[in-house]
Design an enzyme around this catalytic site. Structure first.
Site, PDB file in Angstrom:
ATOM      1  N   SER A  80     122.695  45.271  84.826  1.00 44.20           N
ATOM      2  CA  SER A  80     124.068  45.318  85.079  1.00 44.20           C
ATOM      3  C   SER A  80     124.658  46.511  84.620  1.00 44.20           C
ATOM      4  O   SER A  80     124.502  47.449  83.950  1.00 44.20           O
ATOM      5  CB  SER A  80     124.417  44.055  84.297  1.00 44.20           C
ATOM      6  OG  SER A  80     123.777  42.940  84.560  1.00 44.20           O
TER       7      SER A  80
HETATM    8  N1  SAH Z   1     120.874  41.098  82.013  1.00 41.04           N
HETATM    9  C1  SAH Z   1     120.057  41.861  82.846  1.00 41.04           C
HETATM   10  C2  SAH Z   1     120.555  41.975  84.163  1.00 41.04           C
HETATM   11  C3  SAH Z   1     119.346  41.596  85.068  1.00 41.04           C
HETATM   12  S1  SAH Z   1     119.900  41.204  86.754  1.00 41.04           S
HETATM   13  C4  SAH Z   1     120.082  43.217  82.226  1.00 41.04           C
HETATM   14  O1  SAH Z   1     120.822  43.585  81.459  1.00 41.04           O
HETATM   15  O2  SAH Z   1     119.395  44.156  82.664  1.00 41.04           O
HETATM   16  C5  SAH Z   1     119.469  39.211  86.712  1.00 41.04           C
HETATM   17  C6  SAH Z   1     118.309  38.595  86.394  1.00 41.04           C
HETATM   18  O3  SAH Z   1     118.146  37.224  86.355  1.00 41.04           O
HETATM   19  C7  SAH Z   1     116.913  39.200  87.334  1.00 41.04           C
HETATM   20  O4  SAH Z   1     116.018  39.634  86.589  1.00 41.04           O
HETATM   21  C8  SAH Z   1     116.491  37.951  87.950  1.00 41.04           C
HETATM   22  O5  SAH Z   1     115.286  37.859  88.292  1.00 41.04           O
HETATM   23  C9  SAH Z   1     116.945  36.919  86.777  1.00 41.04           C
HETATM   24  N2  SAH Z   1     117.377  35.668  87.368  1.00 41.04           N
HETATM   25  C10 SAH Z   1     117.804  35.124  88.440  1.00 41.04           C
HETATM   26  N3  SAH Z   1     117.527  33.581  88.416  1.00 41.04           N
HETATM   27  C11 SAH Z   1     117.249  33.287  87.262  1.00 41.04           C
HETATM   28  C12 SAH Z   1     116.617  32.102  86.756  1.00 41.04           C
HETATM   29  N4  SAH Z   1     117.000  30.822  87.531  1.00 41.04           N
HETATM   30  N5  SAH Z   1     116.149  31.846  85.580  1.00 41.04           N
HETATM   31  C13 SAH Z   1     115.918  33.161  84.956  1.00 41.04           C
HETATM   32  N6  SAH Z   1     116.003  34.410  85.378  1.00 41.04           N
HETATM   33  C14 SAH Z   1     116.734  34.592  86.583  1.00 41.04           C
END
Ligand code: SAH
Length: 219
Positions: free
Chosen positions: A70
């Protein structure tokens, strides 16, 4: 190799990180605890080497498997939105991704429980936390939409993928607890803060955001 090391020193220097902190402050992040956490967290360790020179730009970056780390402003905004006066006890994150948001939360909460649906990302985040000595973060490879019932209730829940939050997840909040989540409506996402009160839930709109989608099931 020498060149790379010199570049490495430049990237990770306090000055470079301080510039990011100054930019976030100028964009309206006011909480000094959040700004200090951003200043202390080496974001270049959460992206691949090829992108590390861009790690202190205020932008989302690819982390593989179609996912992104993010944007620092959004991480700061979400973190600021869950902080109250008291120190946070347990925090749940849905969407570990690179682990950056979890690392920021780990410096402000007693324990962070984070869930990721893509096994490869969950494993590399776990390794990263281990090598950085972040021992108060617990990673689970699962569909985070079900939350982490055995650790509930949480003081805060942070959802880092955009979609529809199931009521079951909201019910894992402690009374007085706060959830921040990008909610999808049509083509747009809004960052919503929901507070659990003794009578129900209060919702507040924190503005437009763009996140990767919240998906069901695991990979
Ligand atoms: N917080 C992260 C942002 C990653 S993007 C950071 O700081 O890097 C969002 C992430 O959510 C992705 O890796 C995606 O695979 C995950 N995601 C999407 N749906 C999800 C779900 N139902 N349960 C767990 N993870 C999920």
């Amino acid at each position: 190799m020498a060149g790379r090391q010199v570049q490495g020193i430049g990237m990770t220097s306090e000055k470079t990180r301080q510039r990011l902190v100054d930019r976030l402050r100028a964009k309206g992040i006011r909480d000094d605890r959040v700004l200090a956490a951003i200043a202390a967290t080496p974001r270049h360790l959460f992206v691949g080497e090829a992108l590390s020179s861009r790690a202190y730009e205020d932008s989302a970056l690819p982390i593989g498997r179609g996912q992104t780390i993010s944007q620092p402003y959004v991480v700061a905004l979400m973190t600021q939105a869950i902080l109250g006066e008291a120190r946070l006890g347990k925090v749940l994150e849905i969407g570990t991704g690179s682990g950056y948001q979890a690392a920021i939360l780990a410096s402000l909460a007693e324990r962070v429980f984070t869930t990721e649906r893509i096994g490869e990302l969950a494993r590399s985040a776990r390794q990263r936390f281990h090598s950085m000595g972040l021992h108060n973060i617990f990673v689970r490879h699962c569909d985070g939409l079900t939350g982490w019932p055995s650790q509930a209730p949480f003081d805060a829940i942070v959802v880092t993928a955009g979609g529809v939050v199931p009521e079951d997840l909201l019910l894992q909040l402690a009374e007085g607890g706060v959830m921040v989540a990008p909610e999808q409506s049509g083509k747009h996402q809004r960052l919503i803060r929901t507070t659990r009160t003794c009578t129900g839930f209060e919702r507040e709109d924190l503005g437009a955001v763009i996140f990767v989608p919240l998906l069901e099931g695991v990979e």
